[in-house]
Write a protein that holds these residues in place. Structure first.
Motif, short mmCIF file in Angstrom:
data_model
loop_
_atom_site.label_atom_id
_atom_site.label_comp_id
_atom_site.label_asym_id
_atom_site.label_seq_id
_atom_site.Cartn_x
_atom_site.Cartn_y
_atom_site.Cartn_z
N ASP A 66 0.81 -1.21 0.00
CA ASP A 66 0.00 0.00 0.00
C ASP A 66 0.85 1.27 0.00
N LYS A 75 -3.38 9.17 2.34
CA LYS A 75 -3.27 8.26 1.20
C LYS A 75 -3.71 9.01 -0.06
N ASN A 130 -4.57 8.07 -4.19
CA ASN A 130 -4.78 6.94 -5.10
C ASN A 130 -4.77 5.63 -4.31
N ASP A 131 -5.33 5.73 -3.05
CA ASP A 131 -5.40 4.58 -2.13
C ASP A 131 -4.01 4.06 -1.75
N LYS A 132 -3.01 4.90 -1.86
CA LYS A 132 -1.65 4.49 -1.53
C LYS A 132 -1.01 5.50 -0.58
N LYS A 133 -0.19 5.02 0.32
CA LYS A 133 0.67 5.91 1.09
C LYS A 133 1.87 6.29 0.24
N THR A 157 -0.32 8.63 -8.54
CA THR A 157 -0.28 8.83 -7.09
C THR A 157 0.35 10.18 -6.75
#
Length: 588
Positions: free
Chosen positions: A35, A69, A71-74, A405
């Motif tokens: 993630d 977060k 784009n649903d990413k850290k 991202t």
């Protein structure tokens, strides 16, 4: 950069032992997993190592990595900071070896974005930015004066190749023309009545309590015209004579004899002694009667002994700190200096600075030299902050997931929440993070407080904005961000406020915009670089002598025409044509 600097020091040791050197460490290329998305970021500058070891320790970066977060990413950042003094070379070396980072800051780049695109090094963001950055696009729609700066022209087509940061207004200038107000008050007399001025501190314990009844020849309490400056110079001469200052002077221009940014020159009819945009027409200010009038003015000052006789020797001084030691010794009447010289800050309680009070002043309007076209015209080209900030490119080291991202992170920095976060951690954010750097600085109430004044919400910083740690406590080295400058209280005293209001009184409207510069194609950009390499050296060799009264005779028509002819031997007209083509492209 901290990593590269450490490796470089190790390499120097290795050279001493082994007599050879291997290449320096390169930017990493681990895109991340799970993630988390990793982003490597090259910047020409970081913060002093006494503040924190590496830029990953920046409080805002850490807070973003831990709490958001995209784009649903850290996100996880790795920063690579160029060695001081070798920024452009470091940029070139990374490109040459292919070891460049995911994100490359372009503020000191040795290549243009179109060049990097044609070499297949960077992403074309033309479709990705509108699809992933609604806040960014909304800002540009609300600020059409900024929109052109995000585009580059490739084969006649507009493309977004670079992400540019912006501010929500014009940031107050940190430098400008400064003068010894106390000398004017003490040694001058009212130009209308001949009466001595009254002056002094109404409260000897309050450095902001200075008052005077100074009046300039223009009838106001501030110098607005070249004639006001010359009136001041006569007073400065008297002050230095009475104080026994034998090695002082009234003013020292930059060692070129002029500023490409247009400072001082712009009051002689507008523009700059460089290429500028005169309402859609590219003009080379060196070839104008304005430049001749400017030179005649400085030559007059030189002959009268008002200029620093050694001005052309200060080749290592930046333009806002020319001969700074002499300024702080109290031996200069007027200079282009930083905000750290205004008010009572140069008062060192010695013979020449005791009681010194320094005010800022506007770009002066010429009302003496040249003809009607060179007189009484408002300045329109000077060193000044605009809304446009630095830009970055995204290299093809990045996967599309990394690009999207990063774009969503950048778009967040243009939201109201992101803009505040760029300004530092709030009290609540500090309490949640217990950031060690903030604790060490005593910022337990956060970086800022929001207060209401006259029905407006004002951001008031909780630390001195001139503190060397200030930039380290905000997000100052990452782009693109939207920097908050409107409705911000920087804690300036009355002298600082007076100075910045004077320095920003006129607006820089005639400079070639980022959009125009981005519209220059690769081949033309290379031509400009080649022309300027010789042209700039020609001017540096000749202009100081013209000011000092040797070389080309600026008072003689035939000699002036010879100078203009020699200017064109260096193909200055070719550069004018290139910029004109770019201006025309951006206006389509």
């Amino acid at each position: 950069m901290r990593r590269e600097s450490r490796v470089f020091r190790k390499l120097i040791t290795s050279v001493a032992v082994a007599g050879c050197m291997v290449s320096l460490v390169a930017c990493g290329n681990d895109s991340g997993s799970g993630d988390t998305v990793n982003i490597t970021y090259w910047s020409p500058r970081g913060e002093d190592s006494s503040l924190y070891e590496q830029y990953e320790d920046n409080p805002i970066i850490k807070y973003i990595e831990e709490n958001y977060k995209f784009n649903d990413k850290k996100l996880h950042f790795e920063f690579y900071i160029a060695p001081p003094g070798s920024e452009a070379d470091n940029f070139s070396n990374l490109l040459g070896t292919g070891d460049y980072c995911d994100v490359m800051d372009m503020s000191m780049a040795s290549s243009t974005a179109p060049e990097l695109y044609e070499d297949d090094i960077i992403w074309d963001l033309t479709e990705l930015v509108p699809a992933n950055m609604p806040n960014y696009m909304a800002f540009l729609e609300a600020n059409p004066d900024c929109e052109s700066s995000i585009y580059s022209i490739v084969d006649g087509e507009k493309k977004i190749l670079m992400l540019r940061g912006f501010s929500d207004g014009i940031q107050p200038m940190f430098q400008g023309f400064c003068y010894r107000r106390d000398w004017i008050a003490k040694y001058g007399t009212n130009p209308q009545t001949g009466a001595a001025f009254t002056y002094g501190f109404t409260d000897e314990n309050d450095f902001e309590s200075w008052e005077d009844d100074v009046v300039f020849p223009n009838g106001t309490d501030e110098p607005l015209y070249i004639s006001d400056w010359e009136w001041m110079f006569e007073i400065f001469e008297k002050a230095m004579e009475e104080q026994g200052i034998s090695d002082g002077y009234c003013y020292s221009p930059y060692y070129y004899g002029y500023m490409q940014t247009g400072d001082l020159f712009t009051g002689f009819g507008g523009g700059a002694p460089y290429w500028y945009n005169d309402n859609g027409t590219c003009v080379n200010g060196i070839e104008t009667d304005s430049f001749r009038a400017y030179l005649q003015c400085l030559n007059t000052w030189y002959q009268k002994g008002w200029l620093d006789k050694s001005f052309s020797e200060h080749t290592s001084d930046v333009f806002f700190a020319v001969d700074a030691p002499k300024v702080f010794q109290g031996k200069v009447g007027l200079w282009q200096g930083r905000i750290s010289t205004v008010g009572t800050q140069i008062d060192a309680d010695d013979a020449y600075t005791d009681g010194a009070v320094v005010y800022g002043c506007r770009q002066p309007i010429n009302d003496i030299y040249g003809g009607p076209e060179q007189q009484n015209k408002e300045p329109d080209h000077m060193y000044q902050f605009g809304k446009d900030g630095n830009g970055v490119v995204l290299t093809k080291k990045m996967s599309e997931e990394q690009v999207v991202t990063f774009l969503k992170f950048a778009d967040f920095m243009f939201s109201e929440e992101g803009t505040l976060l760029q300004s530092g951690l709030s009290k609540e954010q500090y309490e949640a993070s217990q950031d060690e750097f903030y604790t060490r600085l005593g910022l337990t109430e956060g970086m800022y407080t929001i207060v209401e004044e006259d029905g407006r919400e004002i951001l008031k910083y909780n630390m001195d904005t001139s503190d060397t740690a200030f930039n380290a406590a905000i997000l100052a080295r990452v782009q693109p961000v939207l920097q908050k400058v409107e409705n911000v209280d920087r804690g300036y005293d009355r002298y600082m406020k007076q100075a910045t209001e004077s320095w920003d009184y006129y607006e820089n409207t005639a400079s070639l915009s980022y959009g125009v510069m981005n519209a220059v194609n690769v081949e033309d950009a290379q031509t400009i670089t080649k022309v300027r390499a010789n042209y700039d050296q020609f001017l540096i060799r000749t202009v100081p002598f013209m000011i000092k009264g040797s070389g080309y005779d600026i008072w003689d028509d035939a000699s002036w025409e010879q100078f203009l002819g020699d200017v064109n031997k260096y193909q200055a007209g070719t550069v004018t044509e290139i910029y004109q083509k770019a201006i025309d492209l951006m206006e389509k």
